[in-house]
Design a protein around this motif. Sequence first.
Motif, PDB file in Angstrom:
ATOM      1  N   TYR A  31      -2.447   4.254  -7.519  1.00  0.00           N
ATOM      2  CA  TYR A  31      -2.208   3.499  -6.266  1.00  0.00           C
ATOM      3  C   TYR A  31      -0.735   3.004  -6.315  1.00  0.00           C
ATOM      4  O   TYR A  31       0.111   3.380  -5.521  1.00  0.00           O
ATOM      5  CB  TYR A  31      -3.037   2.277  -6.039  1.00  0.00           C
ATOM      6  CG  TYR A  31      -2.610   1.211  -5.207  1.00  0.00           C
ATOM      7  CD1 TYR A  31      -2.060   1.239  -3.926  1.00  0.00           C
ATOM      8  CD2 TYR A  31      -2.759  -0.111  -5.878  1.00  0.00           C
ATOM      9  CE1 TYR A  31      -1.530   0.123  -3.270  1.00  0.00           C
ATOM     10  CE2 TYR A  31      -2.371  -1.308  -5.129  1.00  0.00           C
ATOM     11  CZ  TYR A  31      -1.802  -0.977  -4.041  1.00  0.00           C
ATOM     12  OH  TYR A  31      -1.110  -2.066  -3.288  1.00  0.00           O
ATOM     13  N   ALA A  70       2.536   4.522  -4.054  1.00  0.00           N
ATOM     14  CA  ALA A  70       3.159   3.942  -3.127  1.00  0.00           C
ATOM     15  C   ALA A  70       4.444   3.325  -3.150  1.00  0.00           C
ATOM     16  O   ALA A  70       5.297   3.294  -2.360  1.00  0.00           O
ATOM     17  CB  ALA A  70       2.251   2.501  -3.032  1.00  0.00           C
ATOM     18  N   SER A  74       4.394  -1.751  -2.874  1.00  0.00           N
ATOM     19  CA  SER A  74       2.807  -1.711  -2.913  1.00  0.00           C
ATOM     20  C   SER A  74       2.324  -3.063  -1.797  1.00  0.00           C
ATOM     21  O   SER A  74       3.261  -3.632  -1.224  1.00  0.00           O
ATOM     22  CB  SER A  74       2.117  -2.233  -4.015  1.00  0.00           C
ATOM     23  OG  SER A  74       2.868  -3.602  -4.518  1.00  0.00           O
ATOM     24  N   LEU A 103       1.853   3.437   1.260  1.00  0.00           N
ATOM     25  CA  LEU A 103       0.640   2.644   1.243  1.00  0.00           C
ATOM     26  C   LEU A 103      -0.655   3.415   1.288  1.00  0.00           C
ATOM     27  O   LEU A 103      -1.589   3.193   0.525  1.00  0.00           O
ATOM     28  CB  LEU A 103       0.819   1.375   2.221  1.00  0.00           C
ATOM     29  CG  LEU A 103       1.773   0.274   1.848  1.00  0.00           C
ATOM     30  CD1 LEU A 103       1.615  -0.525   2.800  1.00  0.00           C
ATOM     31  CD2 LEU A 103       1.649  -0.307   0.309  1.00  0.00           C
ATOM     32  N   GLY A 162      -0.714   6.209  -1.370  1.00  0.00           N
ATOM     33  CA  GLY A 162      -1.104   5.431  -2.709  1.00  0.00           C
ATOM     34  C   GLY A 162      -2.485   5.027  -2.823  1.00  0.00           C
ATOM     35  O   GLY A 162      -3.092   4.931  -3.677  1.00  0.00           O
ATOM     36  N   SER A 163      -2.896   4.427  -1.777  1.00  0.00           N
ATOM     37  CA  SER A 163      -4.648   4.020  -1.652  1.00  0.00           C
ATOM     38  C   SER A 163      -5.404   5.222  -1.977  1.00  0.00           C
ATOM     39  O   SER A 163      -6.394   5.027  -2.797  1.00  0.00           O
ATOM     40  CB  SER A 163      -4.686   3.256  -0.391  1.00  0.00           C
ATOM     41  OG  SER A 163      -3.845   1.944  -0.255  1.00  0.00           O
TER      42      SER A 163
END
Length: 210
Positions: free
Chosen positions: A94, A98, A105, A189, A192-193
Amino acid sequence: MKSPYDAPRSNMDPYDEELEEVEYYDIPTFGIRAGARIIDTIVNLGIGLGAGLMGGILLVIGEIAGVVAPGWDTRIEDMGFLDNLIGMAMNIGYMGVAEWIGGASFGKLILGLRVVDASGQRRVSLVGAVVRNVAFYVDAFFFGLVGYHAMNSSEIAQRYGDRWGGTRVVRAKEMPKRLDGMGRLVLGLCVGSGMGMGTGAFMFVLFAAF
């Protein structure tokens, strides 16, 4: 200014532009960076819930299809250290992705921080972003005292992860506009999530399936 003795650059060089000199005066402190990490720890818990739900659905489907051995629900309860390993992998996936794509983040976005390369003039590379987040688990020793000591001994407040990854953390308000952008932030974001959740679900299924 470019020197006549500089090596020639290819037209394909993404950094062929003349880079402006950047001075960062308001260097983020250990406290605000720790605050961003706390926010990201909470975010990672949410990512973990999503990964667990996704992994559970895949395990049920796999058992029905006959590719997952029965009793996976019992094996989940006996994972022990593997739970921590999954959590670390999700966090690295994550945070690393990100920061690579968007420079932040959720925690850094909320507190107005960005990750850039050590020169402060370019975006962080994927390798640099991953290295700094793997090395966080070294900086976090003794409740963060290792990272605190490293930051205090660095003129630009680099923890060991930043030194090894060639990165630094800066205030978003001081960044060159060409390095920041809401589109990249949102994309980073989201991807990455998704990377963190996918990594967690994959490891969850891998460890519980057999």
